[in-house]
Design an enzyme around this catalytic site. Structure first.
Site, PDB file in Angstrom:
ATOM      1  N   ASP A   1     -31.966   0.188  -3.112  1.00 58.72           N
ATOM      2  CA  ASP A   1     -31.266   1.074  -2.185  1.00 58.72           C
ATOM      3  C   ASP A   1     -31.451   0.484  -0.783  1.00 58.72           C
ATOM      4  OD1 ASP A   1     -30.172   3.568  -1.068  1.00 58.72           O
ATOM      5  OD2 ASP A   1     -32.254   3.924  -0.464  1.00 58.72           O
TER       6      ASP A   1
ATOM      7  N   ASP B   1     -30.890   2.422   2.794  1.00 58.52           N
ATOM      8  CA  ASP B   1     -31.480   3.338   3.789  1.00 58.52           C
ATOM      9  C   ASP B   1     -32.784   3.932   3.259  1.00 58.52           C
ATOM     10  OD1 ASP B   1     -28.944   4.435   5.875  1.00 58.52           O
ATOM     11  OD2 ASP B   1     -28.537   3.147   4.161  1.00 58.52           O
TER      12      ASP B   1
ATOM     13  N   ASP C   1     -35.816   5.235  -2.478  1.00 57.66           N
ATOM     14  CA  ASP C   1     -36.778   6.112  -1.791  1.00 57.66           C
ATOM     15  C   ASP C   1     -36.492   7.588  -1.952  1.00 57.66           C
ATOM     16  OD1 ASP C   1     -35.591   7.102   1.305  1.00 57.66           O
ATOM     17  OD2 ASP C   1     -34.410   5.842  -0.032  1.00 57.66           O
TER      18      ASP C   1
END
Length: 503
Positions: free
Chosen positions: A296, A298, A452
């Site tokens: 991922d 961001d 995250d």
């Protein structure tokens, strides 16, 4: 602070704190237990405020104070049990039993996550129990007295403390948290001294010397800096360093207090220390390695939060809507630009206006997305390590495809990036992940997904890939666990080890 420096600091902290068993044992000969704790920790707290008052004040907020009180109370309970057990048990034995916390941490974490403990955790627990039994043999018979039982209770509370620090030190100023822990521990001890004892100050030079050593070396250095060190390493990793405490406490007890252990007791000590080190013993075996890692963007590779907040608030401000805090924007991200703006705007905004504002947001963010954005610590080294190991790396994001590719070219040249586009549904649908593997020419075998957030956990599962979560980004450890994350890294170096890279 790098993870390596944090490990050196953690080792120094534990060794410094191991001297407290010897000093406490000596001090208890003439001073009441709670009074000793109160004078020791309040003196250390005063010294820390005198030296670092401004730094502590900068890190103060209501949440940090509450967590400092919680951690302080837990370690007050730990220290109370330790002091009581030291009245009747050797300092080295108390340290050994108290550091059974190392065995209890993974067991308690398994309980919190509502899953069975790993076989290694069970083996370590059984080994430690055998060690305690041998350590408790006296005169040919088994003797587990009140002092030993209190020390084992201290181990349970210590394990709770390690886990609590792990949950809090990543979400607050770790140094301020450590100072508050010391202050609250001293306050709780003072209250206990008035309830159970007749409080008094040290009355001789030797008593003041013991208090000074405990306050400066064991507390001012040890207790205060543990949250600082642990903010860069995981709870399980931190618990490993606790193996140093019984080793040095036993050495100090033998050299300075002339404490002796029966022959079978040494076997018990070896078993207990072995149970502590066993999970980290190098095992060489052949296993299928990771071949492809999809990240991922961001909150995983890039800290984009400040630029995202600025873009959101720019649109809100020029249209007369209330702006959003950093924490609010943090909670909004993860599902793409449309979801971010829908959550940021008032519910009264209609579809036609929303569509127009969304386009304004995308245009403004596209022009201002690199003003404060930067890679997280250790990410560039992690990607270089994967490349050297022959592992393919790609980026899969819910950002618009154009923005995703622009940021990838800016910060990670040569890494293929795949963002949200009209012909594919956004994450947590697996389509973007599947398309990335297809276009990169990578097999699903040996591929893993790293992210995250709870969206990333679900994305990896929907794609049928192993998922590695990181807690340095936009979601907390608690949030990840609640959403089913199992493998969680606190630092890029820890993630590197999880992915099978060597130091």
């Amino acid at each position: 602070m790098s993870e390596r420096k944090a490990e050196v600091l953690m080792a120094s902290v534990i060794i410094a704190r191991s001297t407290s068993f010897m000093f406490n044992k000596i001090g208890l000969e003439t001073m009441p237990a709670f009074t000793m704790l109160a004078v020791r920790f309040l003196l250390a707290f005063a010294l820390l405020l005198a030296l670092f008052g401004k730094k502590v004040a900068r890190g103060l907020d209501r949440r940090t104070v509450m967590w400092g009180a919680l951690v302080g109370f837990i370690f007050f309970a730990v220290m109370s049990c330790e002091m009581l057990s030291l009245r009747t048990v050797n300092s080295g034995t108390v340290s050994l039993l108290e550091n059974l916390a190392i065995i209890l941490v993974p067991l308690l974490e398994a309980l919190v996550r509502r899953r069975l403990p790993k076989a290694m955790s069970i083996l370590c627990a059984l080994t430690a129990v055998c060690g305690v039994a041998l350590l408790s043999l006296e005169g040919g018979g088994f003797h587990l007295g009140a002092g030993e039982c209190i020390a084992i209770l201290s181990a349970f509370l210590y394990a709770v403390g390690i886990i609590t620090i792990d949950r809090t030190s990543h979400r607050a100023d770790s140094f301020t948290l450590g100072v508050l822990e010391v202050g609250f521990l001293g306050l709780f001890a003072l209250m206990a001294s008035f309830i159970f004892e007749t409080p008094r100050l040290p009355q001789s030079g030797s008593e003041w010397g013991i208090i000074a050593a405990l306050a400066v070396v064991c507390t001012g250095f040890g207790y205060t800096l543990q949250p600082v060190a642990q903010s860069r390493i995981s709870a399980s990793r931190a618990s490993l360093f606790c193996a140093l405490s019984p080793t040095f406490a036993t050495i100090f007890g033998a050299v300075f207090l002339r404490e002796r252990v029966a022959p079978l007791g040494y076997v018990g000590i070896a078993l207990i220390v072995g149970s502590i080190l066993l999970p980290h013993w190098p095992v060489h075996h052949k296993k299928e390695g990771v071949r492809t890692v999809l990240f991922d963007m961001d909150g995983t590779l890039l800290n984009t939060l400040d630029d995202l907040q600025n873009a959101v608030n720019h649109i809100l401000r020029i249209h007369g809507y209330p702006t959003r805090t950093l924490e609010e924007v943090r909670s909004f991200v993860g599902s793409g630009a449309a979801a971010l703006m829908r959550r940021a705007l008032p519910e009264t905004v209609g579809e036609e206006e929303f569509t127009a504002l969304l386009e304004e947001y995308r245009a403004w963010y596209q022009a201002h997305n690199c003003e404060m954005t930067c890679p997280y610590e250790g990410i560039e080294e992690l990607l270089q390590g994967l490349k050297k190991a022959g592992v393919r790396v790609g980026i899969v994001s819910n950002k618009p495809d154009e923005t995703t590719k622009l940021l990838a070219r800016r910060f990670f040249p040569g890494v293929p990036a795949f963002g949200q586009r009209a012909d594919l549904p956004p994450k947590p649908a697996p389509d973007l992940v599947n398309r990335a593997l297809e276009e990169m020419g990578c097999s699903r075998e040996g591929a893993v997904y790293v992210g995250d957030s709870e969206v990333d956990v679900q994305t990896g599962r929907n794609a049928g890939l192993p998922v590695f979560s990181v807690c340095w980004g936009f979601r907390s450890w608690e949030c990840l666990v609640e959403n089913g994350a199992e493998a969680i890294a606190a630092t890029a170096r820890e993630l590197s080890k999880m992915l099978g890279l060597q130091d």
